[in-house]
Each structure stands twice: as structure tokens, then as C-alpha cells.
Scaffold this active site. Sequence first.
Site, PDB file in Angstrom:
ATOM      1  N   HIS A 280       1.397  -1.239   3.876  1.00  0.00           N
ATOM      2  CA  HIS A 280       0.956   0.027   4.474  1.00  0.00           C
ATOM      3  C   HIS A 280      -0.436  -0.051   5.116  1.00  0.00           C
ATOM      4  O   HIS A 280      -0.652   0.440   6.217  1.00  0.00           O
ATOM      5  CB  HIS A 280       0.914   1.110   3.390  1.00  0.00           C
ATOM      6  CG  HIS A 280       2.107   1.127   2.498  1.00  0.00           C
ATOM      7  ND1 HIS A 280       3.243   1.838   2.799  1.00  0.00           N
ATOM      8  CD2 HIS A 280       2.367   0.507   1.310  1.00  0.00           C
ATOM      9  CE1 HIS A 280       4.139   1.691   1.831  1.00  0.00           C
ATOM     10  NE2 HIS A 280       3.629   0.878   0.926  1.00  0.00           N
TER      11      HIS A 280
HETATM   12  C1  BDR Z   1      -0.474   3.267  -0.563  1.00  0.00           C
HETATM   13  O1  BDR Z   1      -0.540   3.247  -1.979  1.00  0.00           O
HETATM   14  C2  BDR Z   1      -1.231   2.105  -2.422  1.00  0.00           C
HETATM   15  O2  BDR Z   1      -0.626   1.548  -3.542  1.00  0.00           O
HETATM   16  C3  BDR Z   1      -1.312   1.172  -1.247  1.00  0.00           C
HETATM   17  O3  BDR Z   1      -2.499   0.412  -1.302  1.00  0.00           O
HETATM   18  C4  BDR Z   1      -1.244   2.072  -0.044  1.00  0.00           C
HETATM   19  O4  BDR Z   1      -2.539   2.470   0.367  1.00  0.00           O
HETATM   20  C5  BDR Z   1       0.994   3.302  -0.159  1.00  0.00           C
HETATM   21  O5  BDR Z   1       1.632   4.416  -0.685  1.00  0.00           O
END
Ligand code: BDR
Length: 356
Positions: A280
Amino acid sequence: MTERLPVILDVDTGIDDALALLYACASPELELIAVTCVAGNVSLAQVARNTLGVLELAGRADVPVAVALGADRPLVKPLRTTEETHGPHGIGHAALPATGQREVASVGAAQLIVDVARRRPGEVQLITLGPMTNLAAALDLEPRLPSLLRGWTFMGGAFRVPGNTTPTSEWNVFVDPDAAKACLAVWAASVGADPGTRLPLGMGLDVTESARVMPADVARLTRRAGAAEEDAAALADPSTLMQSGGSVAASPALRFVVDSLRFYFEFHAQYDGFYGAFIHDPFTLAATLDPSLVRCEPVFVDVEVGPGLAHGMTVADWRGITGRAPNIAVATSGDAATFLDRLIDRIGGLAGVSGS
Ligand code: BDR
Ligand code: CA
């Protein structure tokens, strides 16, 4: 060289935050001014250790990036961390080098964001890759922040798709929904009052889950780093993962990428049904640097902070039923293939240079 975009990254380092930091360090069009830490994936102290370690790994000791400590808990809720997603220390099976000369700044994250924005009005892009607690605190200190910054991009939310933490909520918003709600409200007020304020770019799961990094991508990254394919063998075969001693790559940065992703792949195999990973945070950074990677739709969004099934949900008014003006440019589709090519090229290149 064309002008570089001055950026503050706000992180809860985390495997994909770490990849975003490496991507930032490998991006010539970006000027990394500061990295601010927030509790989220792991505790604040661990986030700071990971952030300093990843910057060290990136071999950018020369770059005067300020690293600041921010909130160690959400505004209202108790902190929840997710070691099951990112590993006991937030970096999967990887180990980080001892941190070098760089230390955390004496000023806190919220104040640092405000100071940088005031020093360079209209220039700086804030990119939040974790819960929005630090930004909420910064907006308390300086409500004119939306006008002072060039813009704000956030990784967070699930606008037309299910959540990844509850059926309705994405992790970053779930951890601190009160902060997300507050930040969106202040930004919306500023957009209404100051035509110079841009809508924030919202990178939710709708788009970030369109990019999956797979073992073959890591093999490509390994080749790009000039290393042997065996260096990525630690994650090639899911059945032998836990016995493996990790990557044997000479480059510490490449070892880090392989060994952290190995854990992330195992997590996704267990919870998402594929041996690979959503990444992400680097996608969010890449889309900020190159807006052609995503298509966006302006929409009004509010965050549910009450208890129940919709807690932490980003509720998007796609039909304009509330009559409220859009307050986010939500990314609704993305060019995952170009993003992955770029990630491989940049992080692979950096791992090659900072290796052996
Ligand atoms: C987000 O949640 C975190 O675990 C990741 O780093 C990302 O920013 C995705 O839902
Ligand atoms: Ca994150």
C-alpha cells in the site's frame, strides 16, 4: 534537473512503510525533508528504530532528513498494533543495521510538520502512511496547515471495497478514526475557505490492493540489483520458508527487502489467499510523485467513530445524497503494472548501489 518535490513522510514503519522509505530515497524527483513517526503497525519506539535503520540501509547518511517522534497512541482509543502482519519488530524476518549518526530530532513530529510548512509555504507535500494522529496534532497547533502545505496525500480508507481490518474498515483509519475524522474536517473547511487548498489525495484499498508484489517481482528486483537469483530464493518457495535462513545477498538492502517481504508474503498467504503482498505505502508515494498512475474522483467522505460494525469506516457519498462538497480526491483506479516496474527499478537500483 527539474525541481524536486519537497516531502514529509509520516510513517508507522511497518514492512510496506519501509519499502516506501526505500522508494523515497531512490527517487530523484523527491526531496525528503523529514520523516515523522507515529505508533500504528508497531509501537512508536519500534517505528523510530525501524525508520532510522531503513534510512541507514538506504545509504543516505549524506541527506539531512530530520526524523521526529510523534504520537505514541491514538487520540481517543487505546493503541492496537499488528505484529501478526508485520512481524515482531515490524520488519518481518529482516534485521536492520545498527543505526548510524542520525538521531531523532529534539522537536516533536507535529511541531516539525508545522515548522517545515511555515518555512516553505505552498511547497511541501505531506504524505501520511499510518494513522493520522500526528497530522491531527499538527492541525491543532496550526489550523492553517492545509493552506501552508502544497498538499496532503494519505494511505487510508476503503471507499468502495471491504476493509482489511474489520469488514468495513482499513487499518490506518481503524487505528485512529478520530484523527482521520478531525483531519478531513479541517481540510474540508480550508478547501471551502481558501481556493488555493487542494483536496487531499486519498489512496485507499480500492487502488492499493490492485498491486500485488509476487516472488517473480522480487526475482526481477534481485536481477536489477545485479545480484544472483539465489539471493531471492528465501521467498521463492512457500513450503520451505520457515526453515530458510533468509536471503544470502551481499547487499544489506536486498537482504532486507527479501526477508521482510518473506514475512509479508506468509501473512497474505494466510489471510488473503495468495503468496505475495499488497504494498500500500509505496504505491501511495509513487502516485503522489506521478499522478498519472491513478485516476481520482472527488467525493465527500466522513469517518464513523462510533461503536459497532461500521467503526472506522470511511463513508463515501458517491451519489451526493448529503449535498456536502467533496473533501477528498479518492483514487478509484491505478496503473499497478507501471507502479511495480518502477518500484523494482528504483529499489533494485538502490539495493545494487548500497550493496556489498
Ligand atoms: C496500511 O496498514 C498498514 O499495516 C500498512 O503499513 C498500510 O499503511 C494498509 O491498510
Ligand atoms: Ca503504514
